[in-house]
Design an enzyme around this catalytic site. Structure first.
Site, PDB file in Angstrom:
ATOM      1  N   PHE A 130     112.268 -39.512 125.039  1.00  0.00           N
ATOM      2  CA  PHE A 130     110.921 -39.489 124.459  1.00  0.00           C
ATOM      3  C   PHE A 130     111.013 -39.026 123.011  1.00  0.00           C
ATOM      4  O   PHE A 130     111.571 -37.965 122.715  1.00  0.00           O
ATOM      5  CB  PHE A 130     110.020 -38.527 125.262  1.00  0.00           C
ATOM      6  N   GLY A 131     110.458 -39.835 122.095  1.00  0.00           N
ATOM      7  CA  GLY A 131     110.437 -39.480 120.679  1.00  0.00           C
ATOM      8  C   GLY A 131     109.016 -39.198 120.222  1.00  0.00           C
ATOM      9  O   GLY A 131     108.078 -39.902 120.606  1.00  0.00           O
ATOM     10  N   TYR A 132     108.871 -38.155 119.397  1.00  0.00           N
ATOM     11  CA  TYR A 132     107.522 -37.777 118.929  1.00  0.00           C
ATOM     12  C   TYR A 132     107.468 -37.577 117.412  1.00  0.00           C
ATOM     13  O   TYR A 132     106.406 -37.363 116.843  1.00  0.00           O
ATOM     14  CB  TYR A 132     107.063 -36.484 119.632  1.00  0.00           C
ATOM     15  N   SER A 146     110.461 -38.405 113.964  1.00  0.00           N
ATOM     16  CA  SER A 146     111.147 -39.547 113.340  1.00  0.00           C
ATOM     17  C   SER A 146     111.648 -40.543 114.385  1.00  0.00           C
ATOM     18  O   SER A 146     111.839 -41.718 114.086  1.00  0.00           O
ATOM     19  CB  SER A 146     112.305 -39.068 112.464  1.00  0.00           C
ATOM     20  N   GLU A 187     119.970 -34.487 115.536  1.00  0.00           N
ATOM     21  CA  GLU A 187     118.964 -33.465 115.832  1.00  0.00           C
ATOM     22  C   GLU A 187     119.571 -32.060 115.804  1.00  0.00           C
ATOM     23  O   GLU A 187     119.049 -31.144 116.437  1.00  0.00           O
ATOM     24  CB  GLU A 187     118.336 -33.749 117.210  1.00  0.00           C
TER      25      GLU A 187
HETATM   26  C1  SIN Z   1     111.719 -36.651 117.691  1.00  0.00           C
HETATM   27  O1  SIN Z   1     111.371 -37.464 116.840  1.00  0.00           O
HETATM   28  O2  SIN Z   1     111.498 -36.864 118.911  1.00  0.00           O
HETATM   29  C2  SIN Z   1     112.429 -35.377 117.358  1.00  0.00           C
HETATM   30  C3  SIN Z   1     112.153 -34.853 116.006  1.00  0.00           C
HETATM   31  C4  SIN Z   1     112.609 -35.746 114.888  1.00  0.00           C
HETATM   32  O3  SIN Z   1     113.753 -36.222 114.922  1.00  0.00           O
HETATM   33  O4  SIN Z   1     111.840 -35.978 113.956  1.00  0.00           O
END
Ligand code: SIN
Length: 197
Positions: free
Chosen positions: A24-26, A28, A99
C-alpha cells in the site's frame, strides 16, 4: 537514536514464500512507483492518517535543510486512501533502500476501492524514528517544503504531485490540500526556481 530500518525490514520474512504481496502506497509510492508490479488498485487502510511530519534528509532535503514528506500517524477511526500494488517479494529489497530514512514495513489490512480486502504491507515512519519531525502548523510545514531540495528533487514537487494524484483518485485529504494551498501561495509571492531543481 537512528534506527537501521533497512536491516530491521530485512528481518520481515513473513511474505518471502508468497508468490505476490500487496504493497500500500500513500506518498510518493502513489505517483512514482519506480518498481515492477503485476497490477495496481486504488485502496485504503483503516486507523492511519497521512501527515507531512517526517523529515527528509536524503530525498527531498539535506541534513542541513531537511524537507518534509508523508508518513502515517495512528488515529482511531481514520481511513487513509492510496494505491495498492501487487508485487513479488523480491521488490522489497530495493524498496527498503528507497524508504530507508525511518520507514518500517508494517502488515495491514487493505480495502480495495472496487471491492474486497486483503492483507498487505505499508511503509510507516513511526514517532520513534530519528527523522520524525512531529506536528507543526501547516503554514510552517509548507514554508519548509517551499525551501527544500534534495537528491530526488524539489520538495515542492513531492507535495504537488501527491495532491494531483489524490485529486485524480477522487480523494479528499484536507491536510494535503491545505499544504498545497499554502505552498502555492508562497510560490506566488516568492516564485524561486522554476525548474524545481
Ligand atoms: C509511501 O509512499 O507509501 C511511503 C512514503 C513515501 O515514499 O513517500
Amino acid at each position: 537514536m537512528t534506527l537501521d530500518t533497512t536491516a530491521l525490514n530485512r528481518r520481515m520474512t513473513h511474505f518471502d514464500q508468497h508468490d505476490s504481496v500487496w504493497l500500500f502506497g500513500y506518498g510518493s509510492l502513489i505517483w512514482k512507483a519506480g518498481f515492477p508490479y503485476r497490477e495496481r488498485r486504488p485502496a485504503s487502510i483503516r486507523g492511519w492518517t497521512r501527515r507531512f511530519w517526517q523529515a527528509s534528509h536524503d530525498h527531498r532535503g539535506t541534513p542541513e535543510a531537511p524537507g518534509r514528506v508523508a508518513t502515517l500517524v495512528a488515529e482511531a477511526g481514520a481511513v487513509c486512501h492510496g494505491m495498492a500494488y501487487r508485487i513479488t517479494p523480491d521488490v522489497f529489497a530495493p524498496l527498503d533502500v528507497r524508504e530507508k530514512n525511518g520507514y518500517l514495513r508494517v502488515i495491514t489490512e487493505l480495502t480495495f476501492a472496487d471491492g474486497g480486502q486483503d492483507t498487505g504491507v505499508v511503509y510507516i515512519a513511526g514517532e520513534d524514528n530519528a527523522a520524525f519531525a512531529g506536528p507543526a502548523p501547516e503554514s510552517e510545514i509548507a514554508r519548509r517544503i517551499a525551501a527544500s531540495h534534495g537528491p530526488s528533487g524539489a520538495n515542492r514537487d513531492y507535495l504537488l504531485k501527491l495532491a494531483e494524484a489524490l485529486r485524480e483518485l477522487g480523494v479528499d485529504d484536507p491536510h494535503v490540500f491545505t499544504l498545497e494551498r499554502e505552498l502555492l501561495a508562497l510560490l506566488r509571492d516568492r516564485p524561486g526556481r522554476a525548474d524545481g531543481a
